[in-house]
Motif scaffolding. Structure first.
Motif, PDB file in Angstrom:
ATOM      1  N   ASN A 217     -10.567  16.057  84.951  1.00  0.00           N
ATOM      2  CA  ASN A 217      -9.987  16.059  86.235  1.00  0.00           C
ATOM      3  C   ASN A 217     -10.792  17.099  87.160  1.00  0.00           C
ATOM      4  O   ASN A 217      -9.944  18.086  87.637  1.00  0.00           O
ATOM      5  CB  ASN A 217      -8.644  16.311  86.338  1.00  0.00           C
ATOM      6  CG  ASN A 217      -8.106  15.191  85.642  1.00  0.00           C
ATOM      7  OD1 ASN A 217      -7.766  14.077  85.932  1.00  0.00           O
ATOM      8  ND2 ASN A 217      -6.945  15.383  84.478  1.00  0.00           N
ATOM      9  N   GLN A 218     -12.143  16.893  87.022  1.00  0.00           N
ATOM     10  CA  GLN A 218     -12.834  18.036  87.804  1.00  0.00           C
ATOM     11  C   GLN A 218     -12.663  18.233  89.360  1.00  0.00           C
ATOM     12  O   GLN A 218     -12.950  19.293  90.008  1.00  0.00           O
ATOM     13  CB  GLN A 218     -14.411  18.021  87.454  1.00  0.00           C
ATOM     14  CG  GLN A 218     -14.719  18.083  85.938  1.00  0.00           C
ATOM     15  CD  GLN A 218     -15.987  17.217  85.444  1.00  0.00           C
ATOM     16  OE1 GLN A 218     -16.953  17.348  86.525  1.00  0.00           O
ATOM     17  NE2 GLN A 218     -16.241  17.020  84.305  1.00  0.00           N
ATOM     18  N   LEU A 219     -12.444  16.985  89.901  1.00  0.00           N
ATOM     19  CA  LEU A 219     -12.434  16.934  91.432  1.00  0.00           C
ATOM     20  C   LEU A 219     -10.855  17.626  91.565  1.00  0.00           C
ATOM     21  O   LEU A 219      -9.932  16.735  91.036  1.00  0.00           O
ATOM     22  CB  LEU A 219     -12.716  15.818  91.964  1.00  0.00           C
ATOM     23  CG  LEU A 219     -14.105  14.958  91.600  1.00  0.00           C
ATOM     24  CD1 LEU A 219     -14.087  13.384  92.081  1.00  0.00           C
ATOM     25  CD2 LEU A 219     -14.930  15.887  92.145  1.00  0.00           C
ATOM     26  N   LEU A 220     -10.824  18.471  92.541  1.00  0.00           N
ATOM     27  CA  LEU A 220      -9.362  18.854  92.929  1.00  0.00           C
ATOM     28  C   LEU A 220      -8.712  17.776  93.731  1.00  0.00           C
ATOM     29  O   LEU A 220      -7.438  17.597  93.401  1.00  0.00           O
ATOM     30  CB  LEU A 220      -9.452  20.242  93.824  1.00  0.00           C
ATOM     31  CG  LEU A 220      -8.130  20.587  94.109  1.00  0.00           C
ATOM     32  CD1 LEU A 220      -7.240  21.118  92.906  1.00  0.00           C
ATOM     33  CD2 LEU A 220      -8.322  21.999  94.910  1.00  0.00           C
ATOM     34  N   THR A 221      -9.573  17.040  94.604  1.00  0.00           N
ATOM     35  CA  THR A 221      -9.020  15.993  95.212  1.00  0.00           C
ATOM     36  C   THR A 221     -10.182  14.961  95.520  1.00  0.00           C
ATOM     37  O   THR A 221     -11.337  15.151  95.119  1.00  0.00           O
ATOM     38  CB  THR A 221      -8.593  16.374  96.700  1.00  0.00           C
ATOM     39  OG1 THR A 221      -9.714  17.015  97.457  1.00  0.00           O
ATOM     40  CG2 THR A 221      -7.612  17.581  96.686  1.00  0.00           C
ATOM     41  N   ASP A 222      -9.824  13.637  95.758  1.00  0.00           N
ATOM     42  CA  ASP A 222     -10.771  12.762  96.005  1.00  0.00           C
ATOM     43  C   ASP A 222     -11.697  13.095  97.179  1.00  0.00           C
ATOM     44  O   ASP A 222     -12.791  12.854  97.344  1.00  0.00           O
ATOM     45  CB  ASP A 222     -10.062  11.128  96.398  1.00  0.00           C
ATOM     46  CG  ASP A 222      -9.401  10.665  95.122  1.00  0.00           C
ATOM     47  OD1 ASP A 222      -9.726  11.171  94.222  1.00  0.00           O
ATOM     48  OD2 ASP A 222      -8.667   9.531  95.605  1.00  0.00           O
ATOM     49  N   ALA A 223     -11.372  14.240  98.195  1.00  0.00           N
ATOM     50  CA  ALA A 223     -12.023  14.448  99.314  1.00  0.00           C
ATOM     51  C   ALA A 223     -13.234  15.249  98.781  1.00  0.00           C
ATOM     52  O   ALA A 223     -14.532  15.241  99.300  1.00  0.00           O
ATOM     53  CB  ALA A 223     -11.167  15.338 100.282  1.00  0.00           C
ATOM     54  N   ASP A 224     -13.031  15.792  97.628  1.00  0.00           N
ATOM     55  CA  ASP A 224     -14.104  16.714  97.099  1.00  0.00           C
ATOM     56  C   ASP A 224     -15.225  15.858  96.506  1.00  0.00           C
ATOM     57  O   ASP A 224     -16.449  16.163  96.530  1.00  0.00           O
ATOM     58  CB  ASP A 224     -13.342  17.595  96.070  1.00  0.00           C
ATOM     59  CG  ASP A 224     -12.523  18.878  96.536  1.00  0.00           C
ATOM     60  OD1 ASP A 224     -12.758  19.211  97.567  1.00  0.00           O
ATOM     61  OD2 ASP A 224     -11.741  18.952  96.118  1.00  0.00           O
TER      62      ASP A 224
END
Length: 356
Positions: free
Chosen positions: A261-268
């Motif tokens: 889960n490296q991305l904090l959000t999909d936007a990242d």
């Protein structure tokens, strides 16, 4: 917290709350999806600040296990167990065996293995109460340390990204900044050093840093790691490290690491795509661990089978990159689509069988 709302949002089948006052056990087992087979995922032992935080972590991690197994082509579903406890001070045989009894009540819908805070020795205690354990030490008939294959998978993912970025999968002379130097990063680093890559490492634990120094690797501070001019940035610690604060600081062409889960959000993930940084979806390239334990489900463990399947991560990563470029979508979306298409296909076969 609206439990059914959260389960529905993530597509969960089952959420089990486990309590044993005698041992102090407080645990959650989250079964996300069993379309492809029994849910499989590690048991994380962590001193969560609140029960809500523990439940959310289980839900977040279990779904990733479904996608990890689906993209890797395994006949396993996704799930996760979390035990609310300090692994250094509160982990006891009684607590682990109590947890094993709860795992056993699920009748094989959930297979557990190690995760953050749990070890092969812990699995031995759990296995005293249930047969639904994978990843036991090799002398006990299991597949052993999952970090070895996980490290190999991360390395194969890096090489696939390198080929698509620079026209060659050689990592000789490439600068790799590794955030976190636990077991997975250590095994990844061994492969990288054999190719004469140049490594920069950080970690919060002195023991990990000393191990890196012993390998001849340059150590930097935890904050400076984001600013290192490098070819590959490799997150190998906890999740959420790719975010609005850290991404603008990166000076790399590839992001590929072993953390979940490296991305904090999909936007990242979309931000990385816009910046032209090739992101290797974490659950795709860190699947070596689940691939390793899958090689003992229903059969005698074969390290050769596990290695051959782990090396396929190279081809799967290339497939995701090609989809991303052809459809002009971020790589995390392309990987999600690969997993979702496989799940939908198998569900369709099952519905056809039921209709007959």
């Amino acid at each position: 917290m609206q439990l059914f709302e959260n389960m529905g949002e993530y597509g969960y089948e089952q959420l089990v709350m486990c309590s044993d006052p005698a041992s102090g056990l407080k645990a959650i087992i989250a079964i996300h999806d069993t379309t492809l087979g029994p849910a499989c995922g590690g048991t994380r032992i962590w001193p969560y600040a609140t029960e809500k935080e523990a439940i959310q972590d289980a839900l977040r991690l279990g779904r990733a296990m479904t996608y990890k197994s689906a993209t890797a082509g395994l006949s396993l579903g996704g799930g996760k167990g979390v035990i609310i406890a300090d692994p250094n001070t509160q982990k006891t045989e009684a607590l682990l065996r109590a947890y094993g009894r709860f795992v056993d009540t699920l009748g094989g819908r959930y297979l557990t293995t190690t995760d953050v805070g749990s070890t092969g020795r812990d699995l031995e205690f759990i296995s005293q109460e249930t047969e639904y354990v994978v990843g036991l030490p090799i002398p006990l008939g299991g597949s052993g340390d999952t970090s070895i294959m996980t490290g190999l998978g991360v390395y194969m993912g890096m090489k696939a990204c390198a080929r698509q970025t620079w026209g060659s999968d050689s990592l000789r002379g490439k600068r790799v900044a590794m955030q976190g130097f636990g077991k997975v990063a250590y095994h990844t680093a061994q492969h990288l050093l054999e190719e004469d890559a140049e490594l920069f490492v950080t970690d919060v634990y002195d023991g990990a840093l000393n191990k890196a120094r012993d390998m001849g690797v340059e150590v930097v501070s935890t904050d400076d790691i984001y600013n290192i001019p490098c070819d590959i940035f490799s997150p190998c610690a906890l999740g959420g490290v790719l975010n609005g604060d850290t991404i603008p600081r990166l000076s790399c062409q590839i992001v590929a690491g072993g953390a979940n889960n490296q991305l904090l959000t999909d936007a990242d993930g979309e931000d990385l795509h816009r910046r032209g940084i090739l992101y290797a979806p974490d659950y795709l390239i860190n699947a070596g661990g689940i691939i390793n334990v899958s090689a003992e489900v229903g059969m005698a463990y074969s390290p050769d089978v596990a290695r051959e399947k782990t090396e396929r991560i190279y081809e799967i990563m290339e497939q995701v990159i090609h989809t991303s470029r052809r459809e002009e979508i971020p790589t995390f979306m392309a990987a999600d689509r690969l997993a979702e298409d496989r799940l939908a296909s198998v569900r369709g076969v099952r519905h056809m069988r039921r209709a007959r």
